[in-house]
Design a protein around this motif. Structure first.
Motif, PDB file in Angstrom:
ATOM      1  N   ILE A  93     -42.865  57.295   9.617  1.00  0.00           N
ATOM      2  CA  ILE A  93     -44.172  57.460   8.978  1.00  0.00           C
ATOM      3  C   ILE A  93     -44.584  58.922   9.031  1.00  0.00           C
ATOM      4  CG2 ILE A  93     -46.629  56.889   9.286  1.00  0.00           C
ATOM      5  CD1 ILE A  93     -45.579  54.061  10.146  1.00  0.00           C
ATOM      6  N   GLU A  94     -44.984  59.429   7.876  1.00  0.00           N
ATOM      7  CA  GLU A  94     -45.446  60.829   7.817  1.00  0.00           C
ATOM      8  C   GLU A  94     -46.963  60.830   7.956  1.00  0.00           C
ATOM      9  OE1 GLU A  94     -42.695  60.991   3.890  1.00  0.00           O
ATOM     10  OE2 GLU A  94     -44.223  62.569   3.983  1.00  0.00           O
ATOM     11  N   ILE A  95     -47.464  61.565   8.937  1.00  0.00           N
ATOM     12  CA  ILE A  95     -48.917  61.643   9.133  1.00  0.00           C
ATOM     13  C   ILE A  95     -49.395  63.067   8.874  1.00  0.00           C
ATOM     14  CG2 ILE A  95     -50.835  61.298  10.736  1.00  0.00           C
ATOM     15  CD1 ILE A  95     -49.147  59.411  12.302  1.00  0.00           C
ATOM     16  N   GLU A 130     -57.221  51.481  15.648  1.00  0.00           N
ATOM     17  CA  GLU A 130     -57.063  50.459  14.613  1.00  0.00           C
ATOM     18  C   GLU A 130     -56.789  51.053  13.232  1.00  0.00           C
ATOM     19  OE1 GLU A 130     -59.888  46.990  16.231  1.00  0.00           O
ATOM     20  OE2 GLU A 130     -60.554  49.025  16.557  1.00  0.00           O
ATOM     21  N   ALA A 131     -56.771  52.383  13.175  1.00  0.00           N
ATOM     22  CA  ALA A 131     -56.614  53.041  11.882  1.00  0.00           C
ATOM     23  C   ALA A 131     -55.370  52.565  11.144  1.00  0.00           C
ATOM     24  CB  ALA A 131     -56.551  54.553  12.093  1.00  0.00           C
ATOM     25  N   GLY A 132     -54.271  52.521  11.856  1.00  0.00           N
ATOM     26  CA  GLY A 132     -53.007  52.234  11.187  1.00  0.00           C
ATOM     27  C   GLY A 132     -52.894  50.833  10.643  1.00  0.00           C
ATOM     28  N   GLY A 191     -49.282  58.440  18.030  1.00  0.00           N
ATOM     29  CA  GLY A 191     -48.683  57.223  18.576  1.00  0.00           C
ATOM     30  C   GLY A 191     -49.514  56.005  18.242  1.00  0.00           C
ATOM     31  N   GLN A 192     -50.825  56.146  18.326  1.00  0.00           N
ATOM     32  CA  GLN A 192     -51.709  55.027  17.980  1.00  0.00           C
ATOM     33  C   GLN A 192     -51.619  54.693  16.491  1.00  0.00           C
ATOM     34  OE1 GLN A 192     -53.786  52.954  19.840  1.00  0.00           O
ATOM     35  NE2 GLN A 192     -52.569  53.812  21.487  1.00  0.00           N
ATOM     36  N   VAL A 193     -51.617  55.722  15.658  1.00  0.00           N
ATOM     37  CA  VAL A 193     -51.618  55.472  14.212  1.00  0.00           C
ATOM     38  C   VAL A 193     -50.286  54.843  13.783  1.00  0.00           C
ATOM     39  CG1 VAL A 193     -51.782  56.523  11.932  1.00  0.00           C
ATOM     40  CG2 VAL A 193     -53.287  57.307  13.774  1.00  0.00           C
ATOM     41  N   ILE A 194     -49.191  55.409  14.273  1.00  0.00           N
ATOM     42  CA  ILE A 194     -47.876  54.870  13.893  1.00  0.00           C
ATOM     43  C   ILE A 194     -47.724  53.444  14.430  1.00  0.00           C
ATOM     44  CG2 ILE A 194     -45.381  55.101  14.232  1.00  0.00           C
ATOM     45  CD1 ILE A 194     -45.878  58.176  14.400  1.00  0.00           C
ATOM     46  N   GLY A 195     -48.078  53.267  15.702  1.00  0.00           N
ATOM     47  CA  GLY A 195     -47.928  51.942  16.308  1.00  0.00           C
ATOM     48  C   GLY A 195     -48.758  50.897  15.586  1.00  0.00           C
TER      49      GLY A 195
END
Lengths: 755, 292, 164
Positions: free
Chosen positions: A689-691, A710-712, A644-648
């Motif tokens: 988004i594919e993770i 903050e990765a995304g 959720g964090q990465v996609i967001g």
């Protein structure tokens, strides 16, 4: 050995959600104190002007309006706000205004409707002053905005590694470019808000605050109100997104808390969207003049970068962004020689302060864009130049030359995996075929390191409640990340209980004395490790208590599978509930233990991103067809939440790559002050988004957690500009400005910016 | 962002509404409110009197009149989107409706409100020009009069209606021949379009143009249409080259301006692109419809 | 001040309202239904979306006084007798919310959308949600949730109680 199942690593739905999906979450705007006054502000319509007179009589006479306050009325409101150097804004401007939206007068009334009526009637007379809207122009100091600082450049630094600028001479080619990022307004869905109530009887101030850090707010509010810190309780209830800009000091915080104490009346300010655009900090605006020295084969020799950050009218926190930009310039690439100069400059706009990424996207934008430029100019493949320069695992620990020591992961392997998922040769064929039919496809690639935490501490206090559940309090103050679930998972494992036996309380200064807050992707790293440490101490104390209650020697008490028992007497044991009951019966104080995790070692997560875009040459529209991420999250507590964090973060970044830009006219008027004009990405524009995870636990902290918030967002602007350029590789399109909105792309395609 | 104080009346009949409008210098009509309320929330609009026409039943009627369809000013967007009579009479209306805002906006917004607001970047004004709709307006002192679409839109957010006049009914001539299509470019789904193109084409048996109409939105102060240019193509054989040519000629005839969302040149290119596509699609449908 | 009648989540209320008060403010401040959030007061973000006579509407662009006689459903009215609506359930299971501020508007929009289109594609779901802004999730999990809810509702099965 415990036989309980592990909660860490499970994709659990959140404990937060049952209330939120039923409209029962309580945000500051939902708080209502009896007899409260509501505040509205009169804000400056000028970017730079002298205040010559303020007429408040008509407003004050309005029925339902209780007070109209200007800086003249109260000396305390003229003082600089806490936590801002080398100059601090006052709560209310009293002589000069420095940006459109700066508060000039406060109106207190029975409702927001009436307060706005009052604000309408306040007449402020201004004398216009020269306006600075460009950092490079402001840096010339022809007009100095804050004479006490001496220069508009309030933060300048130089950083050199290896042979610095001289190393350019060792390069076969030097690629030069000026690259820019537009101003971004972070725009959490809940605008900033604060409500305060003073109790004259005991001299305490209760503050509900949409903040990312209750303890820092508590210290500032104590300073502002003159109360002892112990008399100020700050609670962050549900906070509707933060992204950095709900961290730190604002005039409204000072006004609400000071006036609540002054008038002995509860006061509430819930900012509206217009105020969020005018007065909440912004970010990203920088101009870089870059030189990249490379060998014929694409090996990077040196990076030389001079940049200017348009920081707006006050420091805000912008110097940290500027310095963090420098730290992120190398990205995951090997750069033996660097010379970096960063200038953070006052202009007549609202201040910049860290926004999700906070220098990470800026630094990566520069190196990624320069690698694209170098590849294009040397006739190399954009893939190959990256592979050649990525730091290899055998180089760890790798010193970047910008104060980082990368420690873990396998960057080339992740990048290679990404390339195979995308199947670059197949894409190139498809791209060629599509181009023949007039359809433009482009591939963007980006690698990034997410540097997280690495300073300060975060604490956790555990308390055994009467019903045997454990309250976990932390100063980390979430804004939707799901810490109440993730920290419960960590504590549940350490205490051998089900997560429903853990109640996490975040953001309440009455529950824990110290804390720093939630920003910079630090909470799971800091509070997560603290939760484990505190649990260990808590179990030790519980063992002592169990020994006392079971009349056994402490050394004979065993904690296993959530029960305390006496060695050799398995029939006699206490679980947490029984322990709580027995303690209550014995009149013991509730069991409690606090511990904190401190670390100066950051974590270094890694990500490889690929984006395939489809660009309509006729309209300038860019659509994202596919977005793939290989991601290193370190040790993962809850994969659902991590994703959720990465996609967001990624989608938020796509906004600043494609749509979002604060536009100011030459008078410093912000023109994009609504959601119609400042475009956040919507559901229809956002991709699936594919993770794919390649997780390497961090060596620098006991649990191995890494930052993920903050990765995304880091690669977003770089990758999209790269992909759009690639769609027009036959025309050698060069993009120098993010975001690439349809109209900007149209201009780039038609103004001869292609060769 | 809260509306300033205003007087509020809620007439139950047209006559009462007209009385109210005539009674005040700065009265405003509240229909769906999807443009007016945001302006009031931002205090950019400060009507002294708000005349709420939402409770006047006669303004909600949809009436088939043979060659024309009468639409009451209070017919809401979602009805325009879903009503079978409207789709049969002028299929471009439901097609355009799907481009207007979002479902929640279409619940409240009305045809009369949209036309009276006269946003040149809105869809219905473009359709009004294309379809040669007639607006019936009433006032207490002036009675009723009918304003053809091409005389209705005066300037940006301005119509030729007087301050005491109320748009009550829209007369939509049924589209009897050919086919029509609308295209627009908005940065995000549901945004105001940077440009809109609508076209209506009917072909003769030999594939030549019997009639062609086209209108553009978002490219000037008012929705754009040029009948003279249209008639110059009558009798010409329909072809992709022709649609491109019309697109190019229309793009040269408009006079868009730069703003922060798009440069004039970008808008010109959008108009050309969208109109070309729109004509192409309308002609394609016209061909299909004529049964071959 | 005018008197109006609103039926909110099945309960009829007689209210005296200031004509300029937005329906959102009346719901939040007079009826204490604070689940309806104000995100922009301009009709763009969708956080204040409610069902007005069965259709989604912006309560920030509707004066309470003009809604006289209407039937309104807010986020507080979606669950029945402690049983979550399948859309709520799916939002929970799919992690379709983070800060939760936009969530009430998304729930209302989704409930209405699925009543008109019970078997949507992902693309249709994205289009249907395009009038609601979310800054946290990137929408993907929200789309997943609406997809999941559509399956649950088509099966007509009672939804599983989430793990908590």
């Amino acid at each position: 050995m415990a036989v309980h199942e592990s909660w860490i690593g499970k994709s659990l739905p959140r404990v937060e959600d049952r209330a939120l999906i039923q409209g029962q979450g309580q945000y500051v705007s939902d708080i209502r104190f009896d007899g409260q006054w509501v505040m509205a502000l009169v804000r400056s319509p000028h970017a730079h002007a002298r205040i010559t007179r303020i007429d408040t009589e008509a407003a004050a006479a309005l029925e339902g309006v209780h007070a109209v306050i200007t800086a003249k009325d109260m000396e305390a409101l003229r003082r600089g706000l806490p936590d801002s150097t080398p100059i601090a804004p006052p709560a209310l401007a009293y002589d000069e205004v420095f940006y459109v939206g700066e508060p000039v007068a406060a109106v207190l009334a029975d409702s927001r409707y009436l307060a706005e009526d009052g604000a309408d009637l306040v007449q402020v007379h201004y004398e216009a002053l020269p306006v600075l809207t460009s950092a490079e122009q402001a840096a010339k100091d022809e007009v100095v905005l804050h004479p006490s600082v001496g220069s508009n450049i309030f933060d300048a630094f130089h950083m050199t590694s290896g042979d610095g600028r001289d190393a350019l001479q060792q390069a076969d080619h030097v690629i030069r470019a000026t690259l820019q990022m537009g101003r971004v307004s972070p725009q959490p869905m809940e605008p900033r808000a604060i409500a305060a109530s003073y109790n004259p009887a005991d001299g305490t101030l209760l503050v509900y605050h949409a903040t990312q850090s209750v303890h820092r707010a508590q210290e500032r509010i104590a300073q502002i109100t003159g109360l002892d810190k112990e008399k100020v309780r700050v609670i962050a209830p549900e906070v509707g997104g933060g992204f950095g800009v709900k961290n730190g000091s604002y005039p409204e915080e000072a006004l609400v808390t000071y006036l609540a104490k002054h008038f002995k009346r509860p006061i509430k300010w819930a900012g509206d969207r217009f105020e969020e655009f005018l007065s909440t900090s912004q970010e990203r605006e920088q101009t870089h003049h870059v030189e990249l020295g490379v060998k014929q084969d694409g090996t990077i020799i040196a990076l030389v970068d001079t940049y200017y950050q348009d920081n707006g009218a006050y420091p805000g926190g912008g110097a940290m962004v500027s310095r963090n930009t420098a730290r992120n310039l190398p990205g995951p690439y090997r750069i033996p020689h660097m010379h970096i100069e960063g200038y953070t400059v006052f202009t007549n706009k609202v201040a910049q302060r860290p926004y999700r990424g906070a220098g990470r996207p800026q630094g990566h934008y520069i190196i990624e864009r320069m690698l694209d430029r170098a590849a294009d100019e040397l006739g190399l493949d954009r893939v190959d130049i990256r592979t050649r320069n990525l730091i290899r695992p055998d180089e760890f620990p790798h010193r970047t030359g910008t104060d980082s020591v990368y420690d873990s992961g396998d960057y080339p392997a992740a990048f290679a995996e990404l390339l195979s998922l995308i199947d670059v040769p197949a894409f190139r064929r498809r791209q060629r075929e599509a181009r023949q039919q007039g359809i433009r496809l482009g591939l963007g690639l980006s690698n990034s390191v997410e540097i997280s935490a690495g300073f300060g501490f975060e604490g956790v206090r555990l308390t055994l409640m009467d019903d045997g559940r454990v309250m976990l309090a932390t100063g980390a103050t979430g804004q939707g990340q799901g810490h109440r679930t993730a920290l419960a998972q960590i504590a549940a494992d350490a205490l051998h209980v089900s997560i429903d036996r853990i109640m996490v309380v975040e953001g309440d200064t009455a529950r824990i004395d110290k804390g720093i807050g939630t920003f910079g992707s630090r909470t799971i790293i800091m509070a997560g490790n603290a939760a484990t440490m505190a649990s260990e101490g808590f179990v030790e104390k519980a063992k002592n208590m169990a020994a006392q209650l079971l009349e056994a020697a402490v050394d004979d008490v065993v904690f296993s599978d959530g029960r305390f028992s006496v060695q050799g007497v398995p029939s006699v044991s206490l679980d947490w509930r029984a322990l709580a009951e027995r303690m209550a019966e014995a009149g013991e104080d509730p069991l409690t233990h606090e511990d904190a995790f401190s670390s100066g070692t950051p974590t270094y997560g890694f990500g490889s991103h690929a984006a395939i875009v489809r660009v309509d040459e006729n309209t300038g529209e860019t659509r994202i067809e596919r977005y793939v991420i290989i991601h290193d999250t370190g040790k993962v507590v809850n994969p659902l939440l991590a994703n959720g964090q990465v996609i967001g973060g990624t989608v938020q970044g796509l906004g600043s790559a494609l749509y979002e830009e604060m536009i100011f006219n030459e008078d410093g008027q912000p023109l994009t002050t609504s959601f119609l004009d400042y475009r956040l990405p919507g559901a229809a524009e956002s991709p699936d988004i594919e993770i794919h995870h390649r997780d390497y636990p961090a060596p620098g902290n006991p649990a191995g957690y890494k930052g993920v918030g903050e990765a995304g967002i880091i690669p977003s602007q770089a990758i999209i500009l790269s992909a759009v350029e690639d769609a027009f590789s036959d025309r050698r399109l060069k993009l120098d400005f993010a975001p690439v909105t349809p109209t900007r792309l149209f201009q780039a395609l038609t103004r001869g910016e292609t060769e | 962002m809260k509306p300033p104080v205003f007087e509020y009346v809620r007439p139950a009949s047209l006559a009462e509404a007209l009385d109210a409008l005539a009674s005040s210098e700065d009265a405003k009509v509240l229909a769906g409110g999807q443009s007016l309320i945001p302006m009031m929330n931002m205090r950019l609009a400060r009507p002294g009197l708000l005349v709420d026409i939402n409770h006047i039943p006669e303004l909600t009627e949809i009436h088939d009149n043979g060659d024309t369809l009468h639409l009451g000013a209070l017919v809401r967007h979602y009805q325009l989107e879903t009503d079978a009579r409207i789709k049969a009479a002028f299929p471009l209306i439901p097609e355009a409706e799907r481009l207007i805002g979002h479902p929640a906006i279409r619940t409240r917004g009305t045809i009369g409100g949209s036309l009276s607001h006269a946003d040149p970047a809105a869809e219905l004004p473009v359709l009004a020009m294309l379809g040669e709709w007639n607006m019936t307006v009433h006032s207490r002192d002036g009675g009723a009069r009918t304003i053809p679409a091409e005389e209705f839109f005066m300037s940006y957010l301005m119509t030729t209606m007087g301050p005491d006049e109320l748009l009550t009914r829209i007369t939509v001539p049924k589209q009897l021949a050919g086919a029509s299509h609308i295209r627009e470019f908005a940065v995000r789904s549901g945004d105001f379009a940077l440009a809109i193109a609508a076209a209506m084409v009917s072909l003769n048996g030999d594939g030549s143009i019997a009639t062609v109409r086209f209108a553009l939105g978002g490219v000037g102060d008012v929705p754009w249409r040029n009948r003279e240019l249209e008639s110059s193509f009558v009798g010409t054989m329909g072809s992709d080259a022709l649609w491109r040519d019309i697109g190019r000629q229309a793009a040269l005839a408009i006079d868009p301006v730069d703003d922060m969302h798009a440069s004039a040149a970008h808008r010109r290119q959008l108009a050309e692109t969208l109109l070309t596509e729109s004509l192409h699609r309308a002609a394609e449908m016209a061909r299909e419809r004529s049964g071959r | 001040m005018p008197n109006i009648t609103l039926t909110v989540n099945g309960t009829q209320h007689r209210l005296e309202v200031d004509p300029r008060w937005l329906l959102a403010d009346v719901l939040r401040e007079q009826l204490n239904l604070t689940g309806t959030h104000l995100g922009c007061e301009q009709g763009v973000c969708g956080a204040c979306t409610i069902l007005l006579n069965g259709r989604p509407a912006r309560s920030c662009l509707t004066l309470a006084v003009t809604a006289d006689g209407s039937d309104i459903i807010t986020v507080e009215g979606l669950a029945h007798n402690g049983q979550l609506h399948p859309v709520q359930e799916a939002f929970w299971q799919e992690h379709a919310l983070q800060c939760g501020f936009c969530t009430p508007g998304f729930l209302i929009t989704s409930v209405h959308f699925l009543s008109e289109n019970p078997n949507p594609t992902r693309e249709e779901i994205r289009e249907a949600l395009s009038g609601n802004l979310c800054r946290c999730t990137g929408y993907q999990h929200i789309v997943n949730a609406v997809e999941r809810a559509s399956e649950t509702m088509r099966k007509g099965a009672t939804h599983a109680v989430p793990q908590d």
